[in-house]
Design an enzyme around this catalytic site. Structure first.
Site, PDB file in Angstrom:
ATOM      1  N   VAL A   5      51.195  47.461  40.109  1.00  0.00           N
ATOM      2  CA  VAL A   5      51.249  46.141  39.487  1.00  0.00           C
ATOM      3  C   VAL A   5      51.501  46.298  37.978  1.00  0.00           C
ATOM      4  O   VAL A   5      51.010  47.251  37.369  1.00  0.00           O
ATOM      5  CB  VAL A   5      49.910  45.404  39.716  1.00  0.00           C
ATOM      6  CG1 VAL A   5      50.019  43.952  39.261  1.00  0.00           C
ATOM      7  CG2 VAL A   5      49.500  45.480  41.188  1.00  0.00           C
ATOM      8  N   ASP A  11      27.012  45.645  36.575  1.00  0.00           N
ATOM      9  CA  ASP A  11      27.687  46.780  37.215  1.00  0.00           C
ATOM     10  C   ASP A  11      27.624  46.628  38.736  1.00  0.00           C
ATOM     11  O   ASP A  11      26.548  46.360  39.276  1.00  0.00           O
ATOM     12  CB  ASP A  11      26.962  48.069  36.770  1.00  0.00           C
ATOM     13  CG  ASP A  11      27.799  49.306  37.017  1.00  0.00           C
ATOM     14  OD1 ASP A  11      28.235  49.527  38.162  1.00  0.00           O
ATOM     15  OD2 ASP A  11      28.022  50.048  36.039  1.00  0.00           O
ATOM     16  N   ILE A  61      44.324  42.898  36.173  1.00  0.00           N
ATOM     17  CA  ILE A  61      44.580  41.963  37.278  1.00  0.00           C
ATOM     18  C   ILE A  61      43.498  40.882  37.302  1.00  0.00           C
ATOM     19  O   ILE A  61      43.783  39.685  37.434  1.00  0.00           O
ATOM     20  CB  ILE A  61      44.650  42.714  38.628  1.00  0.00           C
ATOM     21  CG1 ILE A  61      45.806  43.727  38.617  1.00  0.00           C
ATOM     22  CG2 ILE A  61      44.821  41.728  39.786  1.00  0.00           C
ATOM     23  CD1 ILE A  61      45.894  44.621  39.854  1.00  0.00           C
ATOM     24  N   TYR A  79      40.981  59.084  44.537  1.00  0.00           N
ATOM     25  CA  TYR A  79      41.167  57.626  44.395  1.00  0.00           C
ATOM     26  C   TYR A  79      41.662  57.024  45.709  1.00  0.00           C
ATOM     27  O   TYR A  79      41.140  56.011  46.182  1.00  0.00           O
ATOM     28  CB  TYR A  79      42.169  57.337  43.271  1.00  0.00           C
ATOM     29  CG  TYR A  79      42.560  55.879  43.158  1.00  0.00           C
ATOM     30  CD1 TYR A  79      41.664  54.930  42.679  1.00  0.00           C
ATOM     31  CD2 TYR A  79      43.834  55.443  43.541  1.00  0.00           C
ATOM     32  CE1 TYR A  79      42.021  53.583  42.586  1.00  0.00           C
ATOM     33  CE2 TYR A  79      44.193  54.112  43.450  1.00  0.00           C
ATOM     34  CZ  TYR A  79      43.292  53.184  42.968  1.00  0.00           C
ATOM     35  OH  TYR A  79      43.640  51.846  42.885  1.00  0.00           O
TER      36      TYR A  79
HETATM   37  N1  LIG Z   1      47.114  48.041  38.615  1.00  0.00           N
HETATM   38  C1  LIG Z   1      47.640  48.489  39.755  1.00  0.00           C
HETATM   39  O1  LIG Z   1      48.813  48.826  39.828  1.00  0.00           O
HETATM   40  C2  LIG Z   1      46.788  48.555  41.002  1.00  0.00           C
HETATM   41  C3  LIG Z   1      47.386  49.040  42.183  1.00  0.00           C
HETATM   42  C4  LIG Z   1      46.624  49.121  43.329  1.00  0.00           C
HETATM   43  C5  LIG Z   1      45.306  48.703  43.306  1.00  0.00           C
HETATM   44  N2  LIG Z   1      44.739  48.268  42.148  1.00  0.00           N
HETATM   45  C6  LIG Z   1      43.338  47.858  42.161  1.00  0.00           C
HETATM   46  O2  LIG Z   1      43.222  46.573  41.558  1.00  0.00           O
HETATM   47  C7  LIG Z   1      41.964  46.465  40.912  1.00  0.00           C
HETATM   48  C8  LIG Z   1      42.154  46.038  39.466  1.00  0.00           C
HETATM   49  O3  LIG Z   1      42.944  47.006  38.804  1.00  0.00           O
HETATM   50  P1  LIG Z   1      43.444  46.829  37.297  1.00  0.00           P
HETATM   51  O4  LIG Z   1      44.752  47.498  37.206  1.00  0.00           O
HETATM   52  O5  LIG Z   1      43.293  45.436  36.861  1.00  0.00           O
HETATM   53  O6  LIG Z   1      42.396  47.763  36.537  1.00  0.00           O
HETATM   54  P2  LIG Z   1      41.522  47.493  35.240  1.00  0.00           P
HETATM   55  O7  LIG Z   1      40.930  48.807  34.863  1.00  0.00           O
HETATM   56  O8  LIG Z   1      42.298  46.764  34.209  1.00  0.00           O
HETATM   57  O9  LIG Z   1      40.397  46.529  35.781  1.00  0.00           O
HETATM   58  C9  LIG Z   1      39.246  46.974  36.465  1.00  0.00           C
HETATM   59  C10 LIG Z   1      38.062  46.176  35.944  1.00  0.00           C
HETATM   60  O10 LIG Z   1      36.886  46.577  36.665  1.00  0.00           O
HETATM   61  C11 LIG Z   1      35.834  46.756  35.735  1.00  0.00           C
HETATM   62  N3  LIG Z   1      34.875  47.720  36.303  1.00  0.00           N
HETATM   63  C12 LIG Z   1      35.078  49.044  36.525  1.00  0.00           C
HETATM   64  N4  LIG Z   1      33.973  49.601  37.018  1.00  0.00           N
HETATM   65  C13 LIG Z   1      33.055  48.609  37.129  1.00  0.00           C
HETATM   66  C14 LIG Z   1      31.698  48.571  37.572  1.00  0.00           C
HETATM   67  N5  LIG Z   1      31.070  49.677  37.988  1.00  0.00           N
HETATM   68  N6  LIG Z   1      31.050  47.386  37.557  1.00  0.00           N
HETATM   69  C15 LIG Z   1      31.664  46.261  37.101  1.00  0.00           C
HETATM   70  N7  LIG Z   1      32.945  46.249  36.660  1.00  0.00           N
HETATM   71  C16 LIG Z   1      33.616  47.414  36.673  1.00  0.00           C
HETATM   72  C17 LIG Z   1      36.503  47.275  34.477  1.00  0.00           C
HETATM   73  O11 LIG Z   1      35.726  47.119  33.303  1.00  0.00           O
HETATM   74  C18 LIG Z   1      37.771  46.433  34.463  1.00  0.00           C
HETATM   75  O12 LIG Z   1      37.570  45.207  33.790  1.00  0.00           O
HETATM   76  C19 LIG Z   1      41.267  47.813  41.092  1.00  0.00           C
HETATM   77  O13 LIG Z   1      40.459  47.726  42.240  1.00  0.00           O
HETATM   78  C20 LIG Z   1      42.423  48.763  41.354  1.00  0.00           C
HETATM   79  O14 LIG Z   1      42.022  49.889  42.087  1.00  0.00           O
HETATM   80  C21 LIG Z   1      45.457  48.192  40.992  1.00  0.00           C
END
Ligand SMILES: NC(=O)c1ccc[n+]([C@@H]2O[C@H](COP(=O)([O-])OP(=O)(O)OC[C@H]3O[C@@H](n4cnc5c(N)ncnc54)[C@H](O)[C@@H]3O)[C@@H](O)[C@H]2O)c1
Length: 323
Positions: A177, A59, A15, A147
């Protein structure tokens, strides 16, 4: 919105990288803070030489990294987190450190440096065991996984910070998503890219349960739109709120499988013969999920564009060309 300075945490992820892309395109300066734990460098390749883009490898659990990232930032789009219900069941400590500890650090750093607005990724998992469908923002049940707990606690912190320190916050509760750049690999891959990659290799995807479990699958462009709207909304009633961000349409896993299979078969006819396998129900999963998007429509003027089938057409094509 243009000419703003935007921080996307988790900008190397699925995202986040779509947000970096879109906010750069609309004329903003974008900083990405990411530790590449699940994100990928290749997701940032297209922006690497853009003078309006800056990557901070760091981080969110490190407060100094957070302070560095929020310097001179107007708007934070906080997306760094460890996603996945099964991951949080296997290792609740790390999910909690990142999703709650890191959340509070980046939120506090944002407040300290005078960020105007903090928009963050919340989750439909917060509805937990509440039986009502469609899901309405203020009716939640007990969370069913670590989670889900972390995502709910984030909402509590954000609301508290808005009251205590006066920072504007908006939580976007995303519903499953999908779309370009969502990672198909690894133990915690989401269902759509996982099925797609398996079908491309002529493998048989496994559906957890009997396939009747349903979700409100939401195409990435709708999520990007919601972030733009949340960034510019001025109406005070719209601030310090939580919004469901979805398409508002229920699709069972069985339906989903056949949509993907039939679309993928347009690229490779042999895929049409593949039938799914069925396995045990996954712990911590909610049985059905469908959003009411009335609140986002009313207060943010949210208007999702692509539905699940049209979004899948785009996603399947993207995977075919990019995997
Ligand atoms: N994909 C979905 O369907 C969905 C649904 C509900 C909520 N979300 C939320 O949306 C957000 C993005 O999700 P996504 O699907 O793109 O996941 P993703 O894993 O592709 O992206 C998460 C990003 O955060 C980075 N990250 C993780 N821990 C970190 C840290 N300690 N410090 C810095 N960076 C860090 C990762 O390297 C990654 O680039 C998240 O908060 C997730 O919980 C996603």
């Amino acid at each position: 919105m243009k000419d703003s300075r935007v921080l996307v945490t988790g900008g190397a992820g699925f995202i986040g990288s779509n947000l970096v892309d879109s906010f750069l395109l609309s004329g903003n300066k974008v900083v990405c803070l990411d530790n590449f734990s699940t994100g990928k460098r290749e997701n940032l390749k297209a922006f690497a030489t853009n003078p309006k883009f800056k990557l901070i490898e760091g981080d969110i659990r490190n407060y100094d990294d957070c302070l560095k990232a929020v310097e001179n930032i107007d708007i934070v789009l906080h997306h760094a987190a460890l996603g996945s219900v099964p991951r949080s069941i296997k290792d609740p400590m790390t999910s909690t450190d990142v999703n709650i500890g890191g959340f509070v650090k980046i939120l506090f750093a944002s407040k300290e440096s005078g960020v105007k607005r903090f928009i963050y990724a919340a989750s439909s998992s917060t509805y937990g065991d509440h039986p009502d469908l469609p899901k309405i923002e203020d009716k939640i049940g007990s969370p069913l996984s670590p989670y889900a707990i972390t995502k709910y606690v984030d909402e509590l912190f954000a609301a508290n910070f808005a009251k205590t320190y006066g920072i504007d916050v908006i939580g976007l509760r995303y519903f499953n998503v999908f779309g370009r750049r969502q990672d198909p690999d690894g133990a915690y891959a989401a269902v759509i890219p996982k099925f797609m990659k398996m079908l491309m290799k002529h493998e048989v995807p496994l559906i957890n349960g009997d396939g009747s479990v349903s979700r409100d699958f939401t195409y990435i462009d709708n999520v990007v739109q919601a972030n733009h709207l949340a960034s510019v909304v001025q109406n005070k009633d719209a601030l310090n709120q939580i919004y469901n961000i979805a398409h508002g349409e229920k699709t069972s896993l069985n339906q989903l499988f056949f949509f993907i299979r039939n679309l993928a078969a347009e690229f490779d006819h042999d895929i049409l013969a593949i039938e799914p396998a069925y396995g045990p129900v996954r712990a911590g999963d909610i049985p059905h999920s469908l959003a009411s998007i009335e609140k986002a429509k009313k207060l943010l003027s949210y208007s999702p564009t692509l539905n699940v089938e049209d979004g899948l057409k785009e996603a399947v094509k993207w995977y075919w060309e990019n995997l």
